[in-house]
Design a protein around this motif. Structure first.
Motif, PDB file in Angstrom:
ATOM      1  N   UNK A  62      -3.066  -3.137  -1.538  1.00  0.00           N
ATOM      2  CA  UNK A  62      -2.261  -2.187  -0.782  1.00  0.00           C
ATOM      3  C   UNK A  62      -2.878  -1.924   0.575  1.00  0.00           C
ATOM      4  N   UNK A  63      -2.051  -1.651   1.545  1.00  0.00           N
ATOM      5  CA  UNK A  63      -2.527  -1.415   2.904  1.00  0.00           C
ATOM      6  C   UNK A  63      -1.624  -0.386   3.572  1.00  0.00           C
ATOM      7  N   UNK A  64      -2.203   0.432   4.413  1.00  0.00           N
ATOM      8  CA  UNK A  64      -1.433   1.420   5.171  1.00  0.00           C
ATOM      9  C   UNK A  64      -1.896   1.403   6.620  1.00  0.00           C
ATOM     10  N   UNK A  65      -0.993   1.804   7.507  1.00  0.00           N
ATOM     11  CA  UNK A  65      -1.305   1.852   8.931  1.00  0.00           C
ATOM     12  C   UNK A  65      -0.835   3.184   9.489  1.00  0.00           C
ATOM     13  N   UNK A  66      -1.787   3.981   9.920  1.00  0.00           N
ATOM     14  CA  UNK A  66      -1.491   5.263  10.544  1.00  0.00           C
ATOM     15  C   UNK A  66      -1.586   5.141  12.057  1.00  0.00           C
ATOM     16  N   UNK A  67      -0.709   5.825  12.747  1.00  0.00           N
ATOM     17  CA  UNK A  67      -0.702   5.762  14.199  1.00  0.00           C
ATOM     18  C   UNK A  67      -2.034   6.259  14.759  1.00  0.00           C
TER      19      UNK A  67
ATOM     20  N   UNK B 122       7.047   0.312  -0.845  1.00  0.00           N
ATOM     21  CA  UNK B 122       6.974   0.464   0.606  1.00  0.00           C
ATOM     22  C   UNK B 122       7.264   1.915   0.960  1.00  0.00           C
ATOM     23  N   UNK B 123       6.526   2.440   1.901  1.00  0.00           N
ATOM     24  CA  UNK B 123       6.786   3.794   2.382  1.00  0.00           C
ATOM     25  C   UNK B 123       6.588   3.842   3.893  1.00  0.00           C
ATOM     26  N   UNK B 124       7.328   4.746   4.543  1.00  0.00           N
ATOM     27  CA  UNK B 124       7.277   4.838   6.005  1.00  0.00           C
ATOM     28  C   UNK B 124       7.581   6.271   6.418  1.00  0.00           C
ATOM     29  N   UNK B 125       6.908   6.725   7.430  1.00  0.00           N
ATOM     30  CA  UNK B 125       7.169   8.054   7.996  1.00  0.00           C
ATOM     31  C   UNK B 125       6.971   7.993   9.501  1.00  0.00           C
TER      32      UNK B 125
ATOM     33  N   UNK C  93       2.934   3.652   8.000  1.00  0.00           N
ATOM     34  CA  UNK C  93       3.620   2.646   7.194  1.00  0.00           C
ATOM     35  C   UNK C  93       2.656   2.207   6.103  1.00  0.00           C
ATOM     36  N   UNK C  94       3.142   2.098   4.867  1.00  0.00           N
ATOM     37  CA  UNK C  94       2.294   1.689   3.751  1.00  0.00           C
ATOM     38  C   UNK C  94       3.026   0.658   2.900  1.00  0.00           C
TER      39      UNK C  94
END
Length: 336
Positions: free
Chosen positions: A128-133, A83-86, A100-101
């Motif tokens: 895997x999935x990521x969500x960018x603002x 998990x990763x988040x920024x 968020x990934x």
């Protein structure tokens, strides 16, 4: 009177002389070797000696069998989650996008080995999935791979095998760029579950010199390519080799598969698989190559770094080489 005194004196003198001589005799050493000359050995015993022969006979003893069970199965499960988040404020001077990934992988391997029979099944799932603002969610990884193989031993290192392999993906894949390289206003679907999907049956010979490496020569191989979405050709002109308005395409080929699954050290493990597919009735330009590799380095009992890479060349999919790679740090659990 004088004779009487003389007699008494003589008796007293003899009294002192006799004990002195006796004391001198007692201290004299005796030579025992001289006495051996006069030793008489006893005669032979006239009575016969009776010896009974020893008889050894086997005796059966009751033995209780130990409650042990032999298992010919060897199983392994690897599960990973990262998990990763920024996050950035709108006025952050260096710029950036909040994101968020989440990524996961699951690898199950089971082997039944009782000579001369050997059965192996492997299931590998990646997602895997990521969500960018401001961009919504996008896939970062997606794969379904199931391989089953049964083999019988011909010699120490050679086997005759038959295998069944399935490959596809979980969800739809989109292209977010236009052919000219600009951002697409409306991302378009280029793949989905069973679009494409591959089912491969192969029969041939397997070379296995060591436990962690094997090489298959599938001289008789059949592959079915599925594209269940009959409209996807509009965004993917090649339609993955399946004729337009058809959902399945059959082809015969020769397949070569090499696989390594080895611990490089106590904390580093590699799993790599290369597959070569050469169709019988198509030009050699339509042969396909695929390499999948996963390297796992354990940092602690549950924390590990995982690197995934895929290199693919398939003219039915794209005219150029395709590739993807990912590097993650997260929780990895292996059993046993």
């Amino acid at each position: 009177m004088q004779k009487t005194v003389s007699g008494v004196f003589l008796l007293i003198l003899l009294g002192f002389t006799i004990p002195a001589k006796a004391q001198k005799t007692d201290t004299t050493k005796v030579d025992t070797a001289e006495l051996n000359k006069y030793r008489i050995d006893p005669g032979r015993n006239p009575l016969p000696n009776i010896f009974r022969p020893i008889q050894i006979q086997p005796q059966l003893m009751p033995v209780t069998l130990l409650d042990y069970k032999i298992s010919y199965w060897h199983k392994s499960v690897i599960f990973g989650l990262n998990f990763s988040q920024s996050a950035f404020t709108s006025n952050y001077s260096a710029g950036g996008i909040s994101a968020i990934a989440l990524g996961s992988n699951f690898d199950f391997t089971a082997e039944y080995n009782k000579k001369p029979l050997d059965f192996t099944t492997e299931t590998n799932l990646l997602y895997g999935i990521s969500k960018n603002k401001g961009q919504g969610s996008r896939k970062t990884n997606d794969r379904i791979f199931i391989d089953n193989k049964i083999a019988t031993q011909l010699s120490k290192k050679w086997f005759f095998f038959g295998s069944l392999t399935f490959e596809s993906q979980f969800s739809g894949g989109y292209n977010y760029t236009n052919p000219d390289g600009s951002n697409a206003q409306n991302p378009y679907l280029i793949s989905d579950f069973m679009s494409p999907g591959y089912l491969t049956e192969s029969v041939g010979f397997e070379y296995k010199p060591v436990k962690y490496f094997d090489l298959r020569f599938g001289t008789g191989t059949a592959r079915q390519t599925f594209v269940l979405d009959t409209t996807i050709y509009k965004n993917q002109p090649g339609n993955y080799g399946v004729p337009i308005d058809h959902k399945i395409y059959n082809e015969l080929a020769v397949q070569v598969v090499a696989q390594i699954d080895k611990d490089l050290s106590k904390t580093v493990h590699i799993n790599a698989r290369y597959a070569l597919f050469i169709p019988y009735i198509q030009p050699l330009a339509y042969e396909s190559h695929r390499l999948d590799a996963t390297l796992t380095a354990k940092i602690s009992r549950l924390i590990a770094m995982t690197a995934n890479a895929t290199v693919l060349y398939d003219k039915n999919t794209s005219a150029s080489i395709q590739g993807t790679e990912g590097l993650t740090l997260g929780v990895v659990y292996k059993f046993p």
